[in-house]
Design an enzyme around this catalytic site. Structure first.
Site, PDB file in Angstrom:
ATOM      1  N   ASP A 118      72.478  50.940  79.262  1.00 25.42           N
ATOM      2  CA  ASP A 118      73.261  51.042  80.494  1.00 25.42           C
ATOM      3  C   ASP A 118      72.237  50.978  81.633  1.00 25.42           C
ATOM      4  OD1 ASP A 118      74.550  51.925  82.778  1.00 25.42           O
ATOM      5  OD2 ASP A 118      75.772  53.389  81.720  1.00 25.42           O
ATOM      6  N   ASN A 154      71.782  40.484  86.774  1.00 25.51           N
ATOM      7  CA  ASN A 154      73.099  39.840  86.750  1.00 25.51           C
ATOM      8  C   ASN A 154      74.238  40.818  86.487  1.00 25.51           C
ATOM      9  OD1 ASN A 154      75.056  37.470  85.996  1.00 25.51           O
ATOM     10  ND2 ASN A 154      74.951  38.704  84.125  1.00 25.51           N
ATOM     11  N   TYR A 176      82.522  46.232  96.460  1.00 26.93           N
ATOM     12  CA  TYR A 176      81.803  45.142  95.788  1.00 26.93           C
ATOM     13  C   TYR A 176      81.075  44.271  96.815  1.00 26.93           C
ATOM     14  CZ  TYR A 176      81.263  40.778  93.064  1.00 26.93           C
ATOM     15  OH  TYR A 176      80.773  39.649  92.448  1.00 26.93           O
ATOM     16  N   ALA A 197      78.117  46.014  98.220  1.00 27.10           N
ATOM     17  CA  ALA A 197      77.015  46.055  97.248  1.00 27.10           C
ATOM     18  C   ALA A 197      76.284  44.706  97.221  1.00 27.10           C
ATOM     19  CB  ALA A 197      77.549  46.399  95.866  1.00 27.10           C
ATOM     20  N   LYS A 198      77.056  43.622  97.226  1.00 29.45           N
ATOM     21  CA  LYS A 198      76.414  42.299  97.159  1.00 29.45           C
ATOM     22  C   LYS A 198      75.686  41.970  98.474  1.00 29.45           C
ATOM     23  CE  LYS A 198      77.588  41.005  92.933  1.00 29.45           C
ATOM     24  NZ  LYS A 198      76.601  40.924  91.854  1.00 29.45           N
TER      25      LYS A 198
HETATM   26  N1  LIG Z   1      82.790  35.304  87.765  1.00 25.79           N
HETATM   27  C1  LIG Z   1      82.833  35.128  89.074  1.00 25.79           C
HETATM   28  O1  LIG Z   1      83.776  34.528  89.608  1.00 25.79           O
HETATM   29  C2  LIG Z   1      81.708  35.620  89.933  1.00 25.79           C
HETATM   30  C3  LIG Z   1      81.704  35.239  91.285  1.00 25.79           C
HETATM   31  C4  LIG Z   1      80.682  35.668  92.104  1.00 25.79           C
HETATM   32  C5  LIG Z   1      79.678  36.455  91.587  1.00 25.79           C
HETATM   33  N2  LIG Z   1      79.696  36.811  90.269  1.00 25.79           N
HETATM   34  C6  LIG Z   1      78.599  37.650  89.786  1.00 25.79           C
HETATM   35  O2  LIG Z   1      78.017  37.061  88.648  1.00 25.79           O
HETATM   36  C7  LIG Z   1      77.536  38.083  87.778  1.00 25.79           C
HETATM   37  C8  LIG Z   1      78.074  37.897  86.379  1.00 25.79           C
HETATM   38  O3  LIG Z   1      79.482  37.910  86.457  1.00 25.79           O
HETATM   39  P1  LIG Z   1      80.408  37.491  85.241  1.00 25.79           P
HETATM   40  O4  LIG Z   1      81.608  36.853  85.817  1.00 25.79           O
HETATM   41  O5  LIG Z   1      79.625  36.772  84.195  1.00 25.79           O
HETATM   42  O6  LIG Z   1      80.879  38.941  84.782  1.00 25.79           O
HETATM   43  P2  LIG Z   1      80.974  39.673  83.383  1.00 25.79           P
HETATM   44  O7  LIG Z   1      81.201  38.697  82.275  1.00 25.79           O
HETATM   45  O8  LIG Z   1      81.920  40.801  83.564  1.00 25.79           O
HETATM   46  O9  LIG Z   1      79.487  40.210  83.217  1.00 25.79           O
HETATM   47  C9  LIG Z   1      79.041  41.426  83.633  1.00 25.79           C
HETATM   48  C10 LIG Z   1      78.060  41.897  82.589  1.00 25.79           C
HETATM   49  O10 LIG Z   1      77.407  43.049  83.078  1.00 25.79           O
HETATM   50  C11 LIG Z   1      77.289  43.970  82.026  1.00 25.79           C
HETATM   51  N3  LIG Z   1      77.251  45.301  82.593  1.00 25.79           N
HETATM   52  C12 LIG Z   1      78.160  45.875  83.425  1.00 25.79           C
HETATM   53  N4  LIG Z   1      77.801  47.134  83.700  1.00 25.79           N
HETATM   54  C13 LIG Z   1      76.639  47.352  83.044  1.00 25.79           C
HETATM   55  C14 LIG Z   1      75.780  48.464  82.921  1.00 25.79           C
HETATM   56  N5  LIG Z   1      76.037  49.626  83.556  1.00 25.79           N
HETATM   57  N6  LIG Z   1      74.665  48.344  82.152  1.00 25.79           N
HETATM   58  C15 LIG Z   1      74.385  47.180  81.513  1.00 25.79           C
HETATM   59  N7  LIG Z   1      75.161  46.087  81.609  1.00 25.79           N
HETATM   60  C16 LIG Z   1      76.285  46.189  82.340  1.00 25.79           C
HETATM   61  C17 LIG Z   1      78.542  43.757  81.164  1.00 25.79           C
HETATM   62  O11 LIG Z   1      78.297  44.131  79.812  1.00 25.79           O
HETATM   63  P3  LIG Z   1      78.748  45.561  79.204  1.00 25.79           P
HETATM   64  O12 LIG Z   1      80.105  45.851  79.767  1.00 25.79           O
HETATM   65  O13 LIG Z   1      78.715  45.336  77.732  1.00 25.79           O
HETATM   66  O14 LIG Z   1      77.705  46.529  79.650  1.00 25.79           O
HETATM   67  C18 LIG Z   1      78.719  42.259  81.256  1.00 25.79           C
HETATM   68  O15 LIG Z   1      78.043  41.588  80.210  1.00 25.79           O
HETATM   69  C19 LIG Z   1      77.900  39.411  88.425  1.00 25.79           C
HETATM   70  O16 LIG Z   1      76.801  39.878  89.178  1.00 25.79           O
HETATM   71  C20 LIG Z   1      79.043  39.031  89.351  1.00 25.79           C
HETATM   72  O17 LIG Z   1      79.169  39.924  90.437  1.00 25.79           O
HETATM   73  C21 LIG Z   1      80.696  36.420  89.431  1.00 25.79           C
END
Ligand SMILES: NC(=O)c1ccc[n+]([C@@H]2O[C@H](COP(=O)([O-])OP(=O)(O)OC[C@H]3O[C@@H](n4cnc5c(N)ncnc54)[C@H](OP(=O)(O)O)[C@@H]3O)[C@@H](O)[C@H]2O)c1
Length: 243
Positions: free
Chosen positions: A51, A78, A144, A147-148
């Site tokens: 975590d 990420n 959110y 934070a970003k």
């Molecule tokens: N998808 C979009 O449309 C989008 C748009 C703009 C920006 N982003 C950014 O891109 C990044 C990836 O997003 P995504 O869409 O791929 O999201 P996602 O699949 O939900 O990925 C988030 C990952 O972070 C891990 N995580 C969350 N809390 C954690 C913790 N406390 N410790 C360790 N790992 C943790 C989760 O794994 P566990 O739950 O297993 O820990 C998960 O693998 C993020 O920074 C997000 O803000 C995404």
């Protein structure tokens, strides 16, 4: 390479992108099962369950990367979490958890990685969001976005601070990317599909991104050939923030 949140979505696609270039990658997250799915995709990928918000997590995962690979070239911050609520309904514990994951953890994971990155002339890549580069407000999503926005300022400030140590700091700011993130922040399948279809109409390229299209920029910005870029936050959003 260390990729936090490397068990799903953009993080997994990034791990695979690095691995296919011959780099060795440690994917980090809280869920062993999803990390193992990433590991199964390529022999260059290893996992570490942690975590990132836990005290000392950064030290433990950097130590694991050094033990496994002997060096650290790139840290990708990420991992992130989201929860939607208007100001009137903000829950203190949820806000603290979100800021701990999206803002505080990247700082302390990066802090733990500094010496190892200095040795390799390495790079930190912070994953932001394209929306944070606009002057718009975002209903029910202020924490959110705050934070970003904070992470963007980390990118710029650390770039200045760490340049004398030979460490670059850059950021990729994805637009809407189909990773299933909607369901993970509480939308139903139908709500998420509806959201993707509706937003696609506003995106100049006419569709949302694949995780691989975002990952390509993360891996590319981290390449040694990018040595003169630091502090940049690169929108990868199909033009959405220009509209
Ligand atoms: N998808 C979009 O449309 C989008 C748009 C703009 C920006 N982003 C950014 O891109 C990044 C990836 O997003 P995504 O869409 O791929 O999201 P996602 O699949 O939900 O990925 C988030 C990952 O972070 C891990 N995580 C969350 N809390 C954690 C913790 N406390 N410790 C360790 N790992 C943790 C989760 O794994 P566990 O739950 O297993 O820990 C998960 O693998 C993020 O920074 C997000 O803000 C995404």
């Amino acid at each position: 390479m260390i990729i936090t949140g490397g068990g799903t979505g953009i993080g997994r696609a990034t791990a695979l992108g690095f691995a296919e270039r011959g780099d060795r990658v440690l994917v980090v997250g809280r869920t062993a099962a999803t990390l193992e799915e990433s590991v199964a995709r390529h022999e260059n990928i290893r996992s570490f369950v942690a975590d990132v918000t836990a005290p000392g997590a950064g030290e433990r995962l950097v130590e694991a990367a050094l033990r496994t690979f002997g060096r650290l070239d790139v840290l990708v911050n990420n991992a992130a979490t989201g929860s939607f609520a208007p100001l009137a309904k903000l829950d203190r514990a949820a806000v603290e958890r979100q800021l701990a994951t999206d803002l505080v953890a990247p700082a302390f994971v990066a802090q733990a990685a500094l010496d190892a990155l200095e040795e390799t002339g390495g790079t930190i890549v912070n994953v932001s969001t394209a929306a944070s580069l606009t002057t718009q407000g975002f209903r029910d999503n202020a924490v959110y976005m705050a934070a970003k926005a904070g992470l963007n300022q980390f990118t710029r400030s650390w770039a200045v601070e760490l340049a004398p140590r030979g460490i670059r700091v850059v950021s990729v700011a994805p637009g809407v990317t189909d990773t299933g993130i909607g369901q993970r922040v509480g939308m139903s399948d139908d709500q998420y599909q509806g959201f993707l279809e509706q937003i696609s109409q506003r995106i100049p390229v006419g569709r949302v991104a694949t995780p691989e299209e975002v990952a390509w920029w993360i891996t590319t910005l981290a390449e040694p050939g990018g040595s003169y870029m630091t502090g940049a936050i690169v929108p990868v959003d199909g033009g959405l923030t220009l509209t």
